[in-house]
Design an enzyme around this catalytic site. Structure first.
Site, PDB file in Angstrom:
ATOM      1  N   GLU A  12     -69.403 -62.669 -47.500  1.00 52.99           N
ATOM      2  CA  GLU A  12     -67.860 -63.266 -48.429  1.00 52.99           C
ATOM      3  C   GLU A  12     -68.601 -63.584 -49.769  1.00 52.99           C
ATOM      4  O   GLU A  12     -67.645 -63.605 -50.661  1.00 52.99           O
ATOM      5  CB  GLU A  12     -68.170 -64.552 -47.978  1.00 52.99           C
ATOM      6  CG  GLU A  12     -67.917 -65.306 -45.741  1.00 52.99           C
ATOM      7  CD  GLU A  12     -67.639 -66.135 -45.507  1.00 52.99           C
ATOM      8  OE1 GLU A  12     -67.669 -66.079 -44.143  1.00 52.99           O
ATOM      9  OE2 GLU A  12     -68.726 -66.646 -46.298  1.00 52.99           O
ATOM     10  N   LYS A  21     -61.046 -75.875 -50.934  1.00 50.97           N
ATOM     11  CA  LYS A  21     -59.804 -75.303 -50.778  1.00 50.97           C
ATOM     12  C   LYS A  21     -58.606 -75.395 -51.438  1.00 50.97           C
ATOM     13  O   LYS A  21     -58.840 -76.895 -52.035  1.00 50.97           O
ATOM     14  CB  LYS A  21     -59.905 -75.510 -49.492  1.00 50.97           C
ATOM     15  CG  LYS A  21     -61.098 -74.691 -48.916  1.00 50.97           C
ATOM     16  CD  LYS A  21     -60.768 -74.884 -46.611  1.00 50.97           C
ATOM     17  CE  LYS A  21     -61.701 -74.350 -46.234  1.00 50.97           C
ATOM     18  NZ  LYS A  21     -61.498 -74.011 -44.318  1.00 50.97           N
TER      19      LYS A  21
HETATM   20  P1  GDP Z   1     -65.238 -73.888 -40.201  1.00 48.09           P
HETATM   21  O1  GDP Z   1     -66.048 -72.503 -40.025  1.00 48.09           O
HETATM   22  O2  GDP Z   1     -65.772 -75.076 -39.697  1.00 48.09           O
HETATM   23  O3  GDP Z   1     -64.402 -73.753 -41.577  1.00 48.09           O
HETATM   24  O4  GDP Z   1     -64.079 -73.724 -39.092  1.00 48.09           O
HETATM   25  P2  GDP Z   1     -63.768 -72.062 -38.256  1.00 48.09           P
HETATM   26  O5  GDP Z   1     -64.457 -71.285 -38.224  1.00 48.09           O
HETATM   27  O6  GDP Z   1     -63.294 -72.702 -36.549  1.00 48.09           O
HETATM   28  O7  GDP Z   1     -62.354 -72.662 -39.064  1.00 48.09           O
HETATM   29  C1  GDP Z   1     -62.464 -71.516 -40.024  1.00 48.09           C
HETATM   30  C2  GDP Z   1     -60.747 -72.465 -40.836  1.00 48.09           C
HETATM   31  O8  GDP Z   1     -59.241 -72.524 -40.573  1.00 48.09           O
HETATM   32  C3  GDP Z   1     -61.063 -73.886 -40.959  1.00 48.09           C
HETATM   33  O9  GDP Z   1     -62.574 -74.339 -41.380  1.00 48.09           O
HETATM   34  C4  GDP Z   1     -59.657 -74.588 -40.970  1.00 48.09           C
HETATM   35  O10 GDP Z   1     -59.381 -74.551 -42.521  1.00 48.09           O
HETATM   36  C5  GDP Z   1     -58.900 -73.706 -40.411  1.00 48.09           C
HETATM   37  N1  GDP Z   1     -58.383 -74.052 -38.964  1.00 48.09           N
HETATM   38  C6  GDP Z   1     -60.135 -74.272 -37.601  1.00 48.09           C
HETATM   39  N2  GDP Z   1     -59.248 -74.715 -36.203  1.00 48.09           N
HETATM   40  C7  GDP Z   1     -57.974 -75.035 -36.623  1.00 48.09           C
HETATM   41  C8  GDP Z   1     -56.609 -75.042 -36.320  1.00 48.09           C
HETATM   42  O11 GDP Z   1     -56.855 -75.728 -35.808  1.00 48.09           O
HETATM   43  N3  GDP Z   1     -56.008 -75.406 -37.105  1.00 48.09           N
HETATM   44  C9  GDP Z   1     -55.289 -75.172 -38.176  1.00 48.09           C
HETATM   45  N4  GDP Z   1     -53.324 -75.260 -39.253  1.00 48.09           N
HETATM   46  N5  GDP Z   1     -56.633 -74.328 -39.431  1.00 48.09           N
HETATM   47  C10 GDP Z   1     -57.589 -75.087 -38.522  1.00 48.09           C
END
Ligand code: GDP
Length: 138
Positions: A127, A10
């Site tokens: 993806e 990222k």
């Molecule tokens: P991942 O699968 O571990 O990447 O997590 P998710 O699918 O839940 O979320 C996708 C992405 O959104 C994460 O990797 C973070 O970059 C972002 N994200 C998730 N939760 C939050 C949050 O509470 N705040 C912010 N600013 N970004 C978040």
């Protein structure tokens, strides 16, 4: 057992100069890179990629973050790729990520968390195809 997953290094990790170190960890963990490119996502493209999160409160922040600078997108091959890669990157929130994981080492916060890893075989295919044509997948 599926053999492929999709990752992005990222913009936070790119800006801090951590791309090479993260790719080294990926290789050392036994993943083979079968597609890779560096690019700068537009806000529109970042929103499309994370469309599943459109209704979440952090969606705006996520789109802004993912379009703030270049990323490295890659498709990775290994037995049990999706699950093993999620273990290598660690929990979404680096405060909860296990020792030695990529996010524990390189992520600053739940939003700016250094790397993406697909969460299912189906999403890994979707993806990977979002970023790479079939001619670019080896
Ligand atoms: P991942 O699968 O571990 O990447 O997590 P998710 O699918 O839940 O979320 C996708 C992405 O959104 C994460 O990797 C973070 O970059 C972002 N994200 C998730 N939760 C939050 C949050 O509470 N705040 C912010 N600013 N970004 C978040």
């Amino acid at each position: 057992m599926s053999k492929r997953t999709f990752t992005m290094i990222k913009p936070d990790a790119t800006a801090k100069g951590n791309t090479g170190a993260i790719l080294s960890m990926i290789n050392a963990a036994g993943f083979r890179i079968v597609a890779m490119k560096m690019l700068h996502l537009s806000a529109e493209k970042a929103g499309e990629f994370y469309g599943v999160h459109r209704e979440r409160p952090f969606f705006g922040e996520l789109v802004e973050f993912m379009s703030q600078g270049p990323i490295t997108a890659a498709i990775l091959e290994k037995d049990n790729a999706v699950e093993d890669f999620r273990k290598l990157i660690g929990a979404t929130n680096p405060a909860q990520a296990a020792e030695g994981t990529i996010r524990k080492l390189y992520a600053a916060s739940i939003g700016e968390n250094a790397v993406h890893g697909s969460d299912s075989n189906e999403n890994a295919l979707i993806e990977g195809d979002f970023f790479f044509s079939k001619l670019e997948q080896f």
